[in-house]
Design an enzyme around this catalytic site. Structure first.
Site, PDB file in Angstrom:
ATOM      1  N   ASP A  52       0.838  -1.205   0.000  1.00 24.82           N
ATOM      2  CA  ASP A  52       0.000   0.000   0.000  1.00 24.82           C
ATOM      3  C   ASP A  52       0.872   1.254   0.000  1.00 24.82           C
ATOM      4  OD1 ASP A  52       0.888  -0.190   2.602  1.00 24.82           O
ATOM      5  OD2 ASP A  52      -1.096  -0.085   3.529  1.00 24.82           O
ATOM      6  N   SER A  53       2.218   1.063   0.001  1.00 27.54           N
ATOM      7  CA  SER A  53       3.128   2.184  -0.254  1.00 27.54           C
ATOM      8  C   SER A  53       2.893   2.755  -1.652  1.00 27.54           C
ATOM      9  CB  SER A  53       4.585   1.747  -0.089  1.00 27.54           C
ATOM     10  OG  SER A  53       4.828   0.550  -0.805  1.00 27.54           O
ATOM     11  N   ASP A  91      -1.034  -6.058  -0.220  1.00 25.95           N
ATOM     12  CA  ASP A  91      -1.494  -5.446   1.035  1.00 25.95           C
ATOM     13  C   ASP A  91      -3.002  -5.241   1.023  1.00 25.95           C
ATOM     14  OD1 ASP A  91       0.578  -5.037   2.844  1.00 25.95           O
ATOM     15  OD2 ASP A  91       1.239  -3.186   1.865  1.00 25.95           O
ATOM     16  N   LYS A 121      -1.294  -9.473   2.699  1.00 23.73           N
ATOM     17  CA  LYS A 121      -0.581  -9.045   3.912  1.00 23.73           C
ATOM     18  C   LYS A 121      -1.470  -8.050   4.638  1.00 23.73           C
ATOM     19  CE  LYS A 121       3.224  -6.083   3.796  1.00 23.73           C
ATOM     20  NZ  LYS A 121       2.746  -4.901   4.557  1.00 23.73           N
ATOM     21  N   GLU A 123      -1.679  -5.542   8.471  1.00 25.93           N
ATOM     22  CA  GLU A 123      -0.911  -4.993   9.582  1.00 25.93           C
ATOM     23  C   GLU A 123      -1.594  -5.267  10.920  1.00 25.93           C
ATOM     24  OE1 GLU A 123      -0.206  -0.809   8.904  1.00 25.93           O
ATOM     25  OE2 GLU A 123       0.779  -1.176   6.980  1.00 25.93           O
ATOM     26  N   GLU A 190       8.891  -4.192  10.649  1.00 23.84           N
ATOM     27  CA  GLU A 190       9.338  -2.891  10.119  1.00 23.84           C
ATOM     28  C   GLU A 190       9.871  -2.008  11.236  1.00 23.84           C
ATOM     29  OE1 GLU A 190       6.596  -1.031   7.421  1.00 23.84           O
ATOM     30  OE2 GLU A 190       7.741   0.837   7.361  1.00 23.84           O
TER      31      GLU A 190
HETATM   32  O1  KIV Z   1       3.552  -1.114   1.684  1.00 17.68           O
HETATM   33  C1  KIV Z   1       4.732  -1.483   1.736  1.00 17.68           C
HETATM   34  O2  KIV Z   1       5.561  -1.180   0.859  1.00 17.68           O
HETATM   35  C2  KIV Z   1       5.153  -2.302   2.863  1.00 17.68           C
HETATM   36  C3  KIV Z   1       6.619  -2.551   3.038  1.00 17.68           C
HETATM   37  C4  KIV Z   1       7.278  -1.339   3.546  1.00 17.68           C
HETATM   38  C5  KIV Z   1       6.874  -3.722   3.899  1.00 17.68           C
HETATM   39  O3  KIV Z   1       4.340  -2.719   3.633  1.00 17.68           O
END
Ligand code: KIV
Length: 272
Positions: A52-53, A91, A121, A123, A190
């Protein structure tokens, strides 16, 4: 020269657990589009995270919170079309799994069905345990994410290193154990102290992938734009840059601009 110990034709969640058992480190990078994912996959990166980055590096938002499930599915679909070997993990975006386990399952199913990705994934630790269990029960592999969890940035108030204090470190350790116990296939840690990350990696049988978590874990992940030097204003200590694409690209764009303005481009050979 290849440094992989064993050739994996196609990376699965089991390959990652095998890598941990064999002491082979896992290389993971983000990607959000077809062209980048094709290069990352071709280079032999084991896991591609559609993170989600994307909210930051693709859409220019300050945080990861605004990106939607539809947008994540769009990015994931483009990545999946490009890959032949890597495991693709996507994510679950903010707001798509926190309210209740049924919503979490619906979101995970949409990602798997519409994008063709291999895992999701999300959180958090015990706060999201029921959601993770629900997704796992549907046969969808889940990667956990502990330590600095950017979707909670407004609760933390800062992107600084997490779990320096004993209470938070203890919670992180028990969350990692819990994720292993309920069946997550891996966990991202992280921005936590290296000693703590090593202790966690040694205490669980599933791979622990670090970002800003030192060298004692089972693999590393970086945001692809950061490691390529495209986000040159972002300078955390954990980031190693493998290229300076900001400079390279700026030069290429300037050269192109100059060639167009001076009528040098296109030449006779570059037209029909
Ligand atoms: O969204 C992302 O890029 C991440 C990584 C920083 C692990 O969750």
């Amino acid at each position: 020269m290849s440094v992989a110990k064993k050739e994996y034709k196609r990376i699965t969640t089991k390959s990652l657990v095998d890598m941990k058992s064999n002491g082979e480190k896992i290389a993971m990078l983000t990607a959000y589009d077809f062209s980048m994912a094709k290069i990352v996959d071709g280079a032999g990166i084991d896991v591609i995270l559609v993170g989600d980055s994307a909210s930051n590096v693709m859409a220019g938002h300050e945080t990861t919170l605004p990106i939607t499930l539809d947008q994540m599915i769009y990015h994931a679909t483009s990545v999946v079309r490009a890959i032949q070997r890597a495991l693709v993990v996507v994510d679950l975006p903010f707001g798509s799994y926190q309210s209740d386990p049924r919503e979490a399952l619906r979101s995970a199913i949409r990602i798997m069905k519409e994008s063709g990705a291999h895992a999701v994934k999300l959180e958090g630790g015990k706060e999201v345990k029921d959601s993770i269990k629900r997704i796992l029960h549907a046969g969808i592999p889940v990667m956990g994410h502990l330590g600095l969890t950017p979707q909670s940035i407004y609760k933390f108030g800062t992107y600084t290193v997490r779990a320096r204090q004993e209470e938070e470190a203890e919670k992180l350790k028990s969350d990692a154990k819990m994720l292993e116990k309920i069946g997550c296939f891996a966990v991202v840690l992280e921005k936590v102290p290296a000693d703590l990350a090593k202790e966690v990696a040694e205490s669980v049988s599933i791979p622990v992938i670090g970002i800003g978590a030192g060298n004692g874990v089972d693999g590393q992940v970086l945001v692809v734009h950061d490691m390529l030097g495209m986000t040159h204003e972002f300078n955390p200590r954990f980031l190693r840059r493998y290229a300076d694409l900001h400079a390279e690209m700026t030069k290429a764009f300037e050269n192109y601009r100059d060639d167009v303005k001076s009528k040098d481009f296109p030449s006779d050979d570059e037209q029909y």
